[in-house]
Enzyme design. Sequence first.
Site, mmCIF file in Angstrom:
data_model
loop_
_atom_site.group_PDB
_atom_site.id
_atom_site.type_symbol
_atom_site.label_atom_id
_atom_site.label_comp_id
_atom_site.label_asym_id
_atom_site.label_seq_id
_atom_site.Cartn_x
_atom_site.Cartn_y
_atom_site.Cartn_z
ATOM 1 N N CYS A 2 -9.691 -15.268 7.204
ATOM 2 C CA CYS A 2 -10.847 -16.095 6.874
ATOM 3 C C CYS A 2 -11.971 -15.717 7.844
ATOM 4 O O CYS A 2 -11.748 -15.033 8.835
ATOM 5 C CB CYS A 2 -10.536 -17.574 7.074
ATOM 6 S SG CYS A 2 -9.112 -18.126 6.129
ATOM 7 N N ARG A 27 -14.148 -11.269 4.449
ATOM 8 C CA ARG A 27 -12.877 -11.743 5.011
ATOM 9 C C ARG A 27 -12.163 -12.714 4.081
ATOM 10 O O ARG A 27 -11.023 -13.100 4.344
ATOM 11 C CB ARG A 27 -13.127 -12.428 6.365
ATOM 12 C CG ARG A 27 -13.751 -11.514 7.385
ATOM 13 C CD ARG A 27 -14.014 -12.253 8.671
ATOM 14 N NE ARG A 27 -12.785 -12.608 9.350
ATOM 15 C CZ ARG A 27 -12.121 -11.804 10.175
ATOM 16 N NH1 ARG A 27 -12.582 -10.608 10.417
ATOM 17 N NH2 ARG A 27 -11.017 -12.206 10.737
ATOM 18 N N TRP A 74 -9.838 -17.247 2.877
ATOM 19 C CA TRP A 74 -8.885 -16.459 2.097
ATOM 20 C C TRP A 74 -7.576 -17.236 2.194
ATOM 21 O O TRP A 74 -6.936 -17.287 3.237
ATOM 22 C CB TRP A 74 -8.731 -15.058 2.685
ATOM 23 C CG TRP A 74 -7.977 -14.172 1.763
ATOM 24 C CD1 TRP A 74 -8.451 -13.504 0.682
ATOM 25 C CD2 TRP A 74 -6.580 -13.883 1.829
ATOM 26 N NE1 TRP A 74 -7.448 -12.827 0.062
ATOM 27 C CE2 TRP A 74 -6.292 -13.032 0.737
ATOM 28 C CE3 TRP A 74 -5.546 -14.262 2.676
ATOM 29 C CZ2 TRP A 74 -5.015 -12.551 0.485
ATOM 30 C CZ3 TRP A 74 -4.276 -13.779 2.427
ATOM 31 C CH2 TRP A 74 -4.019 -12.933 1.346
ATOM 32 N N ASN A 100 -9.072 -19.764 11.432
ATOM 33 C CA ASN A 100 -8.645 -18.503 10.827
ATOM 34 C C ASN A 100 -7.282 -18.187 11.419
ATOM 35 O O ASN A 100 -7.155 -18.100 12.639
ATOM 36 C CB ASN A 100 -9.663 -17.405 11.175
ATOM 37 C CG ASN A 100 -9.159 -16.023 10.832
ATOM 38 O OD1 ASN A 100 -8.423 -15.849 9.868
ATOM 39 N ND2 ASN A 100 -9.559 -15.039 11.607
ATOM 40 N N GLY A 101 -6.266 -18.011 10.555
ATOM 41 C CA GLY A 101 -4.930 -17.693 11.053
ATOM 42 C C GLY A 101 -3.883 -18.485 10.304
ATOM 43 O O GLY A 101 -4.148 -19.046 9.239
ATOM 44 N N GLU A 477 3.823 7.836 -3.737
ATOM 45 C CA GLU A 477 2.657 7.091 -3.260
ATOM 46 C C GLU A 477 1.675 8.017 -2.531
ATOM 47 O O GLU A 477 0.459 7.873 -2.657
ATOM 48 C CB GLU A 477 3.109 5.924 -2.370
ATOM 49 C CG GLU A 477 1.996 5.110 -1.743
ATOM 50 C CD GLU A 477 1.058 4.403 -2.737
ATOM 51 O OE1 GLU A 477 1.290 4.473 -3.952
ATOM 52 O OE2 GLU A 477 0.074 3.814 -2.270
ATOM 53 N N LYS A 481 -2.211 8.384 -3.669
ATOM 54 C CA LYS A 481 -3.325 8.145 -2.728
ATOM 55 C C LYS A 481 -4.273 9.327 -2.743
ATOM 56 O O LYS A 481 -5.481 9.168 -2.801
ATOM 57 C CB LYS A 481 -2.807 7.994 -1.286
ATOM 58 C CG LYS A 481 -2.316 6.682 -0.793
ATOM 59 C CD LYS A 481 -3.260 5.558 -0.627
ATOM 60 C CE LYS A 481 -3.600 4.884 -1.908
ATOM 61 N NZ LYS A 481 -2.691 3.943 -2.477
ATOM 62 N N GLU A 484 -6.337 9.727 -6.129
ATOM 63 C CA GLU A 484 -7.330 8.709 -6.484
ATOM 64 C C GLU A 484 -8.579 8.741 -5.608
ATOM 65 O O GLU A 484 -9.651 8.398 -6.085
ATOM 66 C CB GLU A 484 -6.708 7.303 -6.512
ATOM 67 C CG GLU A 484 -6.282 6.758 -5.179
ATOM 68 C CD GLU A 484 -5.672 5.359 -5.308
ATOM 69 O OE1 GLU A 484 -4.792 5.044 -4.515
ATOM 70 O OE2 GLU A 484 -6.103 4.602 -6.177
ATOM 71 N N HIS A 500 13.213 23.561 -11.520
ATOM 72 C CA HIS A 500 13.399 23.353 -12.964
ATOM 73 C C HIS A 500 12.082 23.433 -13.721
ATOM 74 O O HIS A 500 11.983 22.894 -14.824
ATOM 75 C CB HIS A 500 14.095 22.015 -13.209
ATOM 76 C CG HIS A 500 15.471 21.965 -12.610
ATOM 77 N ND1 HIS A 500 16.512 22.733 -13.085
ATOM 78 C CD2 HIS A 500 15.964 21.287 -11.548
ATOM 79 C CE1 HIS A 500 17.586 22.512 -12.341
ATOM 80 N NE2 HIS A 500 17.276 21.638 -11.397
ATOM 81 N N LYS A 610 -10.522 -2.413 -8.433
ATOM 82 C CA LYS A 610 -9.512 -2.991 -7.540
ATOM 83 C C LYS A 610 -8.471 -3.794 -8.313
ATOM 84 O O LYS A 610 -7.301 -3.778 -7.995
ATOM 85 C CB LYS A 610 -10.224 -3.879 -6.504
ATOM 86 C CG LYS A 610 -9.315 -4.466 -5.436
ATOM 87 C CD LYS A 610 -8.886 -3.412 -4.453
ATOM 88 C CE LYS A 610 -7.852 -3.904 -3.460
ATOM 89 N NZ LYS A 610 -7.012 -2.798 -2.971
#
Length: 615
Positions: A2, A27, A74, A100-101, A477, A481, A484, A500, A610
């Site tokens: 936050c 945030r 958040w 925040n936390g 992955e 990455k 993209e 193969h 996103k």
Amino acid sequence: MCGIIGYVGDRNAVPIIVEGLKKLEYRGYDSAGIAVYGADSFDIVKCKGRLSELEKQLAGHSLASHMGIGHTRWATHGEPSDVNSHPHVGSQNKIVVVHNGIIENYQQLKERLEHRGIEFASQTDSEVIAQLAEYYYNGDLLDTVIHLSTALEGSYACGIMCLDEPDTLIAFRKDNPLIIGVSEHGQFIASDVPAVLTDTDKVYYLDDKEIAMLRKDSVQFFNLDKEPIEKTLETITWSFDSAEKGGYPHFMLKEIMEQPKVVRDTVQSFADDGENARIIEKLDIANFDKVVIAGCGSAYNAGVVAKYVFEQLCRMSVEVELASEFRYKDAIVDEKTLVILISQSGETADTIAALREAKSKGAATLAIVNVVGSTIAKEVDFCLYTIAGPEIAVATTKAFSAQLIVLYLLALELATKRENVTDEVRQSLRDDIAALPDKIAEILEHIGAIQKYASESVGSKSIFFIGRNIDYAIALEGSLKLKEISYIHSEAYAGGELKHGTMALIEEDTLVVTIANCASLYRKIMSNAEQVISRGAKVLLISNNPEAKKSVGEFGDGSSEPDDRLSLISLPEINELFSPSLSIIALQLFSYYVAANKGLDIDKPRNLAKSVTVE
Ligand code: F6R
């Protein structure tokens, strides 16, 4: 994550706080709020939604004061809603707080206060700070904050005001950032420097377990023994743009760098009294004879890693499905199946559809989600949260790392319930997982070799990623990455598959990134590397195997001199089941620096978004 801000000074705090919140909105933007000191009460305006919603509400109030605090949220505990928005005020309307936390012992503290007749208004962990502060208050806000700091467990950065102390704004912190801004017209607290840069470039960085007491024209610092401490006033030299990214050129790099903390926080959520531990406790694994994992993109790749971990630890068969396929395949799942959905946003349309399909067939559903209150989080039977904070760059990094942690710990808890692992093995595996943040930090401290290799790979037409077993899973992955954000064609293959067909694509200087952490398969994957080198490829080896350093001198002409077709990025040692959490850091950095060298818009790659809320 936050954002918090506070001001005490000669000017009206309201517009100053709103402007500060705008700089902190990255945030979190589930809700926003502001509290200012009034003649005989606090004036509080707060609401669910973006800051623009708060601004609309403020337009209807004639709020003005010399002192106030603000917050952009958040959500972690309690869904985004008006009542769960900050600031939180105690039930006597005497003390108001922004936080925040995560307060890990809030449940115990809340129960104790409730036994004393105190009524809570919200579902947040943060409200407990305001209620407890009122309970402790003895006429001295500084004493109260010291008392609070010894009672609260977890992480916090707070701003606090008391109705009986009209000139005092106090800030205190543990494990979450806070800065103190000093200007000619007043003093500030903020989560991050950008929030105060319009008014001042002079700041103090508050350290853990330090308290700042702000008055209109003074700032004093204290330790928890109430002893005054001296701090250095720093001058900020950053520009606004970079400051919003915490000084990093891109959110992606900032988010990569946040991973030690994200992994630590997510591990913590599985501690005995952690939120995720409590959810898992309710899961009756004896019910299930099958596990299916579904997700899209990176979330799917996290599922592929998990398949290896679950099968190894739980000795049960696991299927991994692309959510977009699962939803239409008339999947064989029933009430004996546990379907695990993985999604950072919790809003991916295909994953939502897979969840609904699984539920319609009677399967038990469990989701691993980052965004609190998202559709998947609301609809699923069991929801485990990744504690990654808001992820802004389109390419996921820290949320993926947090997903891996949740999956490891879920697999371990299920294996324990199924009695596949002893208590000693469980503890030792938990210790291995707990060691990951430091090992990730170690990689992040030595990025020079990765930067250098990435800068040499910018011209590649195509880059392949290979690995065996769980190294193959993380190769998927790594390849995603790279493609993209760098727009370089890339594929990932199981090492044994190259011969193969894919081997036909290997040309002089084709780069093959080779992940080699599985000890029992080290010689096998190195023999695959040798096969491509002898056809002209260059190999970038990512490995924690002690043999790797020797291998660098073993290829090519057979001499012991390093071969310029084989380079090594060495990783710290770790149990191979959890090695994807280290490999991925090197792979993310490699992709990032390739894209950075190409000068691309890394945070917003072309054609991507996103959160993919359409099919
Ligand atoms: C890749 C990436 C995407 C997401 C995918 C699923 O870096 O971010 O592949 O992983 O779109 O999104 P969530 O996890 O929000 O369901």
